[in-house]
Design a protein around this motif. Structure first.
Motif, PDB file in Angstrom:
ATOM      1  N   TYR A 195       0.821  -1.218   0.000  1.00  0.00           N
ATOM      2  CA  TYR A 195       0.000   0.000   0.000  1.00  0.00           C
ATOM      3  C   TYR A 195       0.848   1.259   0.000  1.00  0.00           C
ATOM      4  O   TYR A 195       0.451   2.282  -0.572  1.00  0.00           O
ATOM      5  CB  TYR A 195      -1.049  -0.003   1.111  1.00  0.00           C
ATOM      6  CG  TYR A 195      -0.598   0.194   2.532  1.00  0.00           C
ATOM      7  CD1 TYR A 195       0.090   1.328   2.952  1.00  0.00           C
ATOM      8  CD2 TYR A 195      -0.930  -0.744   3.525  1.00  0.00           C
ATOM      9  CE1 TYR A 195       0.449   1.522   4.282  1.00  0.00           C
ATOM     10  CE2 TYR A 195      -0.571  -0.566   4.847  1.00  0.00           C
ATOM     11  CZ  TYR A 195       0.125   0.566   5.216  1.00  0.00           C
ATOM     12  OH  TYR A 195       0.488   0.760   6.539  1.00  0.00           O
ATOM     13  N   TYR A 231       1.046  -8.176  -2.068  1.00  0.00           N
ATOM     14  CA  TYR A 231      -0.260  -8.549  -1.523  1.00  0.00           C
ATOM     15  C   TYR A 231      -0.432 -10.068  -1.477  1.00  0.00           C
ATOM     16  O   TYR A 231      -1.028 -10.605  -0.529  1.00  0.00           O
ATOM     17  CB  TYR A 231      -1.372  -7.913  -2.342  1.00  0.00           C
ATOM     18  CG  TYR A 231      -1.592  -6.440  -2.052  1.00  0.00           C
ATOM     19  CD1 TYR A 231      -1.014  -5.826  -0.937  1.00  0.00           C
ATOM     20  CD2 TYR A 231      -2.377  -5.642  -2.885  1.00  0.00           C
ATOM     21  CE1 TYR A 231      -1.228  -4.489  -0.672  1.00  0.00           C
ATOM     22  CE2 TYR A 231      -2.608  -4.305  -2.622  1.00  0.00           C
ATOM     23  CZ  TYR A 231      -2.026  -3.726  -1.524  1.00  0.00           C
ATOM     24  OH  TYR A 231      -2.231  -2.388  -1.252  1.00  0.00           O
ATOM     25  N   HIS A 261     -10.634  -7.683  -2.155  1.00  0.00           N
ATOM     26  CA  HIS A 261     -10.380  -6.244  -2.050  1.00  0.00           C
ATOM     27  C   HIS A 261      -8.983  -5.874  -2.554  1.00  0.00           C
ATOM     28  O   HIS A 261      -8.814  -4.921  -3.311  1.00  0.00           O
ATOM     29  CB  HIS A 261     -10.542  -5.781  -0.599  1.00  0.00           C
ATOM     30  CG  HIS A 261     -10.229  -4.331  -0.407  1.00  0.00           C
ATOM     31  ND1 HIS A 261     -11.124  -3.333  -0.704  1.00  0.00           N
ATOM     32  CD2 HIS A 261      -9.094  -3.702   0.024  1.00  0.00           C
ATOM     33  CE1 HIS A 261     -10.567  -2.161  -0.453  1.00  0.00           C
ATOM     34  NE2 HIS A 261      -9.338  -2.361  -0.015  1.00  0.00           N
ATOM     35  N   TRP A 264      -8.835  -6.078  -6.230  1.00  0.00           N
ATOM     36  CA  TRP A 264      -9.465  -4.893  -6.835  1.00  0.00           C
ATOM     37  C   TRP A 264      -8.498  -3.723  -6.861  1.00  0.00           C
ATOM     38  O   TRP A 264      -8.418  -2.992  -7.868  1.00  0.00           O
ATOM     39  CB  TRP A 264     -10.725  -4.533  -6.044  1.00  0.00           C
ATOM     40  CG  TRP A 264     -11.233  -3.150  -6.338  1.00  0.00           C
ATOM     41  CD1 TRP A 264     -11.973  -2.762  -7.421  1.00  0.00           C
ATOM     42  CD2 TRP A 264     -11.002  -1.973  -5.547  1.00  0.00           C
ATOM     43  NE1 TRP A 264     -12.221  -1.404  -7.366  1.00  0.00           N
ATOM     44  CE2 TRP A 264     -11.636  -0.900  -6.228  1.00  0.00           C
ATOM     45  CE3 TRP A 264     -10.331  -1.724  -4.355  1.00  0.00           C
ATOM     46  CZ2 TRP A 264     -11.619   0.401  -5.726  1.00  0.00           C
ATOM     47  CZ3 TRP A 264     -10.306  -0.430  -3.852  1.00  0.00           C
ATOM     48  CH2 TRP A 264     -10.946   0.616  -4.536  1.00  0.00           C
ATOM     49  N   GLN A 265      -7.754  -3.524  -5.774  1.00  0.00           N
ATOM     50  CA  GLN A 265      -6.786  -2.426  -5.750  1.00  0.00           C
ATOM     51  C   GLN A 265      -5.803  -2.531  -6.909  1.00  0.00           C
ATOM     52  O   GLN A 265      -5.534  -1.543  -7.609  1.00  0.00           O
ATOM     53  CB  GLN A 265      -6.007  -2.426  -4.432  1.00  0.00           C
ATOM     54  CG  GLN A 265      -6.742  -1.912  -3.226  1.00  0.00           C
ATOM     55  CD  GLN A 265      -5.812  -1.759  -2.034  1.00  0.00           C
ATOM     56  OE1 GLN A 265      -4.658  -1.403  -2.174  1.00  0.00           O
ATOM     57  NE2 GLN A 265      -6.323  -2.056  -0.848  1.00  0.00           N
ATOM     58  N   LEU A 269      -5.933  -0.149 -10.385  1.00  0.00           N
ATOM     59  CA  LEU A 269      -4.996   0.930 -10.071  1.00  0.00           C
ATOM     60  C   LEU A 269      -4.642   1.735 -11.318  1.00  0.00           C
ATOM     61  O   LEU A 269      -4.256   1.173 -12.344  1.00  0.00           O
ATOM     62  CB  LEU A 269      -3.724   0.347  -9.455  1.00  0.00           C
ATOM     63  CG  LEU A 269      -2.612   1.335  -9.096  1.00  0.00           C
ATOM     64  CD1 LEU A 269      -3.089   2.319  -8.032  1.00  0.00           C
ATOM     65  CD2 LEU A 269      -1.371   0.581  -8.613  1.00  0.00           C
ATOM     66  N   LYS A 279      -6.743   4.535  -3.661  1.00  0.00           N
ATOM     67  CA  LYS A 279      -6.457   3.129  -3.396  1.00  0.00           C
ATOM     68  C   LYS A 279      -5.729   2.975  -2.061  1.00  0.00           C
ATOM     69  O   LYS A 279      -5.996   2.045  -1.290  1.00  0.00           O
ATOM     70  CB  LYS A 279      -5.615   2.535  -4.529  1.00  0.00           C
ATOM     71  CG  LYS A 279      -6.348   2.429  -5.850  1.00  0.00           C
ATOM     72  CD  LYS A 279      -7.546   1.507  -5.749  1.00  0.00           C
ATOM     73  CE  LYS A 279      -8.129   1.156  -7.126  1.00  0.00           C
ATOM     74  NZ  LYS A 279      -8.565   2.307  -7.909  1.00  0.00           N
ATOM     75  N   SER A 282      -8.115   3.210   0.759  1.00  0.00           N
ATOM     76  CA  SER A 282      -9.029   2.077   0.857  1.00  0.00           C
ATOM     77  C   SER A 282      -8.499   0.981   1.776  1.00  0.00           C
ATOM     78  O   SER A 282      -9.242   0.080   2.162  1.00  0.00           O
ATOM     79  CB  SER A 282      -9.311   1.496  -0.530  1.00  0.00           C
ATOM     80  OG  SER A 282      -8.211   0.750  -1.021  1.00  0.00           O
ATOM     81  N   ASN A 283      -7.227   1.062   2.143  1.00  0.00           N
ATOM     82  CA  ASN A 283      -6.663   0.055   3.039  1.00  0.00           C
ATOM     83  C   ASN A 283      -7.178   0.189   4.468  1.00  0.00           C
ATOM     84  O   ASN A 283      -6.979  -0.728   5.272  1.00  0.00           O
ATOM     85  CB  ASN A 283      -5.137   0.104   2.988  1.00  0.00           C
ATOM     86  CG  ASN A 283      -4.603  -0.561   1.752  1.00  0.00           C
ATOM     87  OD1 ASN A 283      -4.546  -1.781   1.662  1.00  0.00           O
ATOM     88  ND2 ASN A 283      -4.240   0.251   0.756  1.00  0.00           N
TER      89      ASN A 283
END
Length: 300
Positions: A195, A231, A261, A264-265, A269, A279, A282-283
């Motif tokens: 992130y 991730y 999720h 999706w990031q 992106l 983004k 959103s974490n």
């Protein structure tokens, strides 16, 4: 003095009503950007939940939240004291109180001390073993602001720092640092690198110009792939932590929402000046999803 609120502030209206000095102090501690202390807080809450304290140790989770707010603020103040010369050269950070000259450095040091005293109050709520674990992070915290000057991967160091609450929360509830807590910590490091690489995409041009490192620069045109690998590593290690606590397929299924999720990031992106910030923010929701997984498995 210039006290313009930085572009990613989330509390323009509230801060605009504060007198000049309290406003500058709030900006210095990033109280206008709560995403930072949410990201520092979540790993500790995960550890408490996975260790079986998600229901009965709500007071501890509250103390960890207060500690995250205070110590994230203290870390930002220290970072800005060290980086005030660099911040003045970057468009996104030039308006910070120290970089812009809106606040004297000695006032910043006093504010840092006050925030650390709040952190001390939180520390005293823990058992001795967890206190020692928490204090062990101070060397990492103190060294972090210098990492971008000497390495192209300062996000890895940030991962070590911002994941530390997982070790504190686990040791407080479990009584020692056992395998699930260590796996949870390791996975969180990769989450942080992922992130914060997204966040660093905003500053690539300025960072390259002034000669400081970031994983977004080091990954180059492979930044999307790099974040995806981070991730995936996070999910794998978190899965290992949940499996050690409860070796059942349903335990791993608890990670499906966070896997979706994070996917999706990466997939959506956009490498522009707006989407990386969205983004990154959103974490905060990603942290909630992992907490839900940990509380389900830890209390099953």
């Amino acid at each position: 003095m210039n006290q313009t609120i930085v572009p990613d502030s989330q509390a323009r209206g509230l801060l605009a009503r504060l007198p000049a000095t309290p406003r500058a102090l709030a900006l210095l501690a990033r109280f206008d950007r709560p995403i930072g202390w949410w990201l520092l807080f979540w790993p500790g809450a995960w550890a408490v939940a996975l260790a079986g304290g998600g229901v009965v140790r709500w007071a501890l989770i509250g103390w960890l939240l207060l500690g995250a707010i205070a110590m994230r603020g203290a870390g930002c103040v220290f970072n800005d004291i060290v980086d005030r010369d660099l911040d003045a050269k970057v468009a996104r950070t030039a308006a910070r109180p120290l970089a812009s000259g809106a606040m004297a450095v000695k006032v910043a040091w006093a504010w840092l001390l006050a925030l650390c005293l709040i952190g001390l109050i939180v520390l005293l709520q823990l058992h001795l073993y967890a206190q020692v674990v928490a204090l062990a992070s101070l060397a990492l915290v103190a060294a972090y602001p210098f990492m971008k000057r000497i390495t192209g991967w300062p996000q890895i160091w940030l991962g070590l720092v911002f994941s530390w609450a997982a070790l504190v929360g686990w040791s407080e509830v479990a009584g020692s640092l056992t395998l699930p807590g260590l796996l949870l910590y390791a996975g969180t490091i990769f989450w942080v690198v992922g992130y914060d690489t997204i966040y660093a995409m905003q500053d690539r041009e300025d960072d390259a110009l002034i000669g400081i490192g970031s994983s977004a620069l080091s990954m180059g045109r492979h930044v999307r792939m790099g974040v995806m690998l981070c991730y995936l590593a996070a999910l794998g290690l978190w899965g290992g932590a949940l499996w050690v606590v409860r070796p059942q397929i349903l335990a791993l299924a608890a990670l499906l929402p966070i896997a979706v999720h994070l996917g999706w990031q990466v997939i959506t992106l956009k490498e522009d000046g707006i989407d990386p910030l969205a983004k990154f923010r959103s974490n905060r929701f990603a942290g909630l999803l992992v907490f839900c997984a940990c509380i389900v498995v830890g209390n099953a």
